[in-house]
Design a protein around this motif. Sequence first.
Motif, PDB file in Angstrom:
ATOM      1  N   ILE A  26       1.190  -1.372  -0.228  1.00 12.62           N
ATOM      2  CA  ILE A  26      -0.059   0.228   0.147  1.00 12.62           C
ATOM      3  C   ILE A  26       0.490   0.802  -0.274  1.00 12.62           C
ATOM      4  CG2 ILE A  26      -1.988   0.857   1.136  1.00 12.62           C
ATOM      5  CD1 ILE A  26      -2.682  -1.173   2.438  1.00 12.62           C
ATOM      6  N   GLN A  27       0.805   2.017  -1.050  1.00 15.88           N
ATOM      7  CA  GLN A  27       1.712   3.383  -1.368  1.00 15.88           C
ATOM      8  C   GLN A  27       2.968   3.115  -1.176  1.00 15.88           C
ATOM      9  OE1 GLN A  27      -0.424   5.936   2.520  1.00 15.88           O
ATOM     10  NE2 GLN A  27      -1.678   6.148   1.172  1.00 15.88           N
ATOM     11  N   ILE A 153      -6.953   3.065  -2.643  1.00  9.61           N
ATOM     12  CA  ILE A 153      -8.145   1.449  -2.694  1.00  9.61           C
ATOM     13  C   ILE A 153      -8.364   1.281  -4.050  1.00  9.61           C
ATOM     14  CG2 ILE A 153      -9.826   0.945  -1.854  1.00  9.61           C
ATOM     15  CD1 ILE A 153     -10.067   3.616  -0.461  1.00  9.61           C
ATOM     16  N   LYS A 154      -8.365   1.954  -4.904  1.00  8.44           N
ATOM     17  CA  LYS A 154      -8.431   0.709  -5.961  1.00  8.44           C
ATOM     18  C   LYS A 154      -7.189   0.579  -6.353  1.00  8.44           C
ATOM     19  CE  LYS A 154     -11.310  -0.213  -9.498  1.00  8.44           C
ATOM     20  NZ  LYS A 154     -12.568  -1.122  -9.426  1.00  8.44           N
ATOM     21  N   ARG A 155      -6.154   0.606  -6.072  1.00  4.20           N
ATOM     22  CA  ARG A 155      -4.551   0.373  -6.598  1.00  4.20           C
ATOM     23  C   ARG A 155      -4.688  -0.738  -6.102  1.00  4.20           C
ATOM     24  NH1 ARG A 155      -1.314   4.676  -5.647  1.00  4.20           N
ATOM     25  NH2 ARG A 155      -1.516   5.165  -7.681  1.00  4.20           N
ATOM     26  N   GLN A 161      -6.294  -8.341  -7.397  1.00  2.00           N
ATOM     27  CA  GLN A 161      -6.997  -9.257  -8.576  1.00  2.00           C
ATOM     28  C   GLN A 161      -6.578  -9.393  -9.945  1.00  2.00           C
ATOM     29  OE1 GLN A 161     -10.608  -6.351  -8.453  1.00  2.00           O
ATOM     30  NE2 GLN A 161     -11.691  -7.350  -7.321  1.00  2.00           N
ATOM     31  N   HIS A 162      -5.414  -8.970 -10.125  1.00  2.00           N
ATOM     32  CA  HIS A 162      -5.209  -8.949 -11.565  1.00  2.00           C
ATOM     33  C   HIS A 162      -3.295  -9.195 -11.307  1.00  2.00           C
ATOM     34  CE1 HIS A 162      -8.627  -7.104 -14.008  1.00  2.00           C
ATOM     35  NE2 HIS A 162      -8.218  -6.096 -12.819  1.00  2.00           N
ATOM     36  N   ALA A 163      -2.224  -8.631 -10.347  1.00  2.00           N
ATOM     37  CA  ALA A 163      -0.966  -9.395 -10.503  1.00  2.00           C
ATOM     38  C   ALA A 163      -0.165 -10.353  -9.711  1.00  2.00           C
ATOM     39  CB  ALA A 163      -0.307  -7.672  -9.933  1.00  2.00           C
ATOM     40  N   PHE A 189      -6.210   6.876 -12.329  1.00  2.00           N
ATOM     41  CA  PHE A 189      -5.014   5.724 -13.451  1.00  2.00           C
ATOM     42  C   PHE A 189      -4.126   6.667 -14.649  1.00  2.00           C
ATOM     43  CE2 PHE A 189      -6.795   3.119 -10.328  1.00  2.00           C
ATOM     44  CZ  PHE A 189      -5.932   2.567  -9.301  1.00  2.00           C
ATOM     45  N   SER A 190      -3.441   6.699 -14.914  1.00  2.00           N
ATOM     46  CA  SER A 190      -2.902   6.683 -16.240  1.00  2.00           C
ATOM     47  C   SER A 190      -2.632   5.474 -17.073  1.00  2.00           C
ATOM     48  CB  SER A 190      -1.402   7.109 -16.096  1.00  2.00           C
ATOM     49  OG  SER A 190      -0.667   6.128 -15.376  1.00  2.00           O
ATOM     50  N   ILE A 191      -1.686   5.293 -18.150  1.00  2.00           N
ATOM     51  CA  ILE A 191      -1.859   3.600 -18.556  1.00  2.00           C
ATOM     52  C   ILE A 191      -1.084   3.464 -18.007  1.00  2.00           C
ATOM     53  CG2 ILE A 191      -1.434   2.929 -21.214  1.00  2.00           C
ATOM     54  CD1 ILE A 191      -3.267   4.472 -22.089  1.00  2.00           C
ATOM     55  N   GLU A 192       0.427   3.859 -17.947  1.00  2.00           N
ATOM     56  CA  GLU A 192       1.351   3.091 -17.424  1.00  2.00           C
ATOM     57  C   GLU A 192       1.365   2.703 -15.927  1.00  2.00           C
ATOM     58  OE1 GLU A 192       1.391   6.400 -18.713  1.00  2.00           O
ATOM     59  OE2 GLU A 192       2.053   6.292 -20.469  1.00  2.00           O
ATOM     60  N   ASP A 193       0.086   3.410 -14.738  1.00  2.00           N
ATOM     61  CA  ASP A 193      -0.260   2.950 -13.084  1.00  2.00           C
ATOM     62  C   ASP A 193      -0.758   1.963 -13.875  1.00  2.00           C
ATOM     63  OD1 ASP A 193       1.116   5.253 -12.621  1.00  2.00           O
ATOM     64  OD2 ASP A 193      -0.652   6.732 -12.578  1.00  2.00           O
ATOM     65  N   TYR A 194      -1.969   1.840 -14.266  1.00  2.00           N
ATOM     66  CA  TYR A 194      -2.995   0.734 -15.031  1.00  2.00           C
ATOM     67  C   TYR A 194      -1.780  -0.652 -14.640  1.00  2.00           C
ATOM     68  CZ  TYR A 194      -7.112  -1.983 -15.593  1.00  2.00           C
ATOM     69  OH  TYR A 194      -8.197  -3.244 -15.319  1.00  2.00           O
TER      70      TYR A 194
END
Length: 408
Positions: A26-27, A153-155, A161-163, A189-194
């Motif tokens: 987190i963070q 939270i979304k990150r 869920q994905h990583a 999020f940016s594309i890079e962040d996502y």
Amino acid sequence: MTTINLKELIEQNIIKETDATRKLTIQGITKNYKVYRIPVEYLHYNNKNGRIISSINRYESEGNVLDTTDKEAYNNILQSYIIDSNSSALQATKANIKLFGQRLPGVVLNDGRVIDGNRRFTCVRLINKEDGTNLYFESVILDQAEGLSDTDIKRLELNLQHAEERPVDYDPIDNLVEVYSVIVKDKLFSIEDYAHNTNKKKSDVEKMVKKANLMVDFLEFINAEGKYYVARDLNLDGPLQEIMGILNKEDDEDEAEYLRVRNALFTAMAIPHRGDLTRHIREIGKNILKANNREEFLDEYEEIVEEVYEAFQEKEEVTKEVIREVNADLDSTIKSQSENLIQGKITETIISGIQFQPVEYLKRAFTALESIDTDQIPRLDATSKLEFKTLLEKIEATTKLFGDKIGV
């Protein structure tokens, strides 16, 4: 929904600490967090859960409002969506929890919202109801008051869920809706962040954003703006993938031509096709839009595009059922014209390709002959010279036959 403070319930000994921990990042900081046993009645589902986003979208588009003041009713609605999203996987998880207990802790916020572990939470709720047991939901508790933003939270949700190395059973359209929501619409999020938070390649996320935007454009074309569940009902992931591939080869600087092609494809996707719609769109791209009859097709199809577009725009509310009605109401001439025009142009291209095959094969043969280094021929050994002479005689006989066929 009554405000819940889970930390206060820890102090009251209603929620109990376990010996387990769960490692979270987190963070940018990775550490172990304590796991607690939480009575399920203090928890509620996350209405931003990407797995059920289009189901919630359908519910709200039908004029319903998720009533957060009635937690049980709210939970029952979202629980039904979790079950429907993958009932076989849920049954397997439920059987596993019955036998061995909940092995992987979830993640919840201090207000009771479940951020990770919605399926496990559902299984515990169902087991308690079906068996009359009183199982707890085991989870980490995170407090937003400690500096956690919605983006944090979304990150975390995306990362979990994905990583992590486990399968994600998202419906492809739900995944597109989530991508559109967090990158394009809400700009969390940016594309890079996502890409970083979901362990995906940047190029793959760029393609997902393109496809998500196409989905949104198509829904606007059929007057179903914001009704993402319609795209899911129509199983449009495959057709959208094909359209994206076709449009990638168009000159997007020529906006008028780009929209002309896009709207023709949207129209073909909106009119029911008896076979595989994905293959149908692929054939339009391959055998019409890349062929010599492209301009002729686009000119003739333009009137059909306008008719279909206007038919949808006249409707106040567009759902899967309304799409069926629109297509039933469309002049049968329009539908037959569309099908006949598309199939006719595809057939025309295929026949043309067959007719030109002899020329193409002869071109290839000539290119191969030209590649022979004539200086090497005199240097061939006796056996090779004999074989060369035999092949040359066969070539001469074959070319004479070709000449006879065309009167040369």
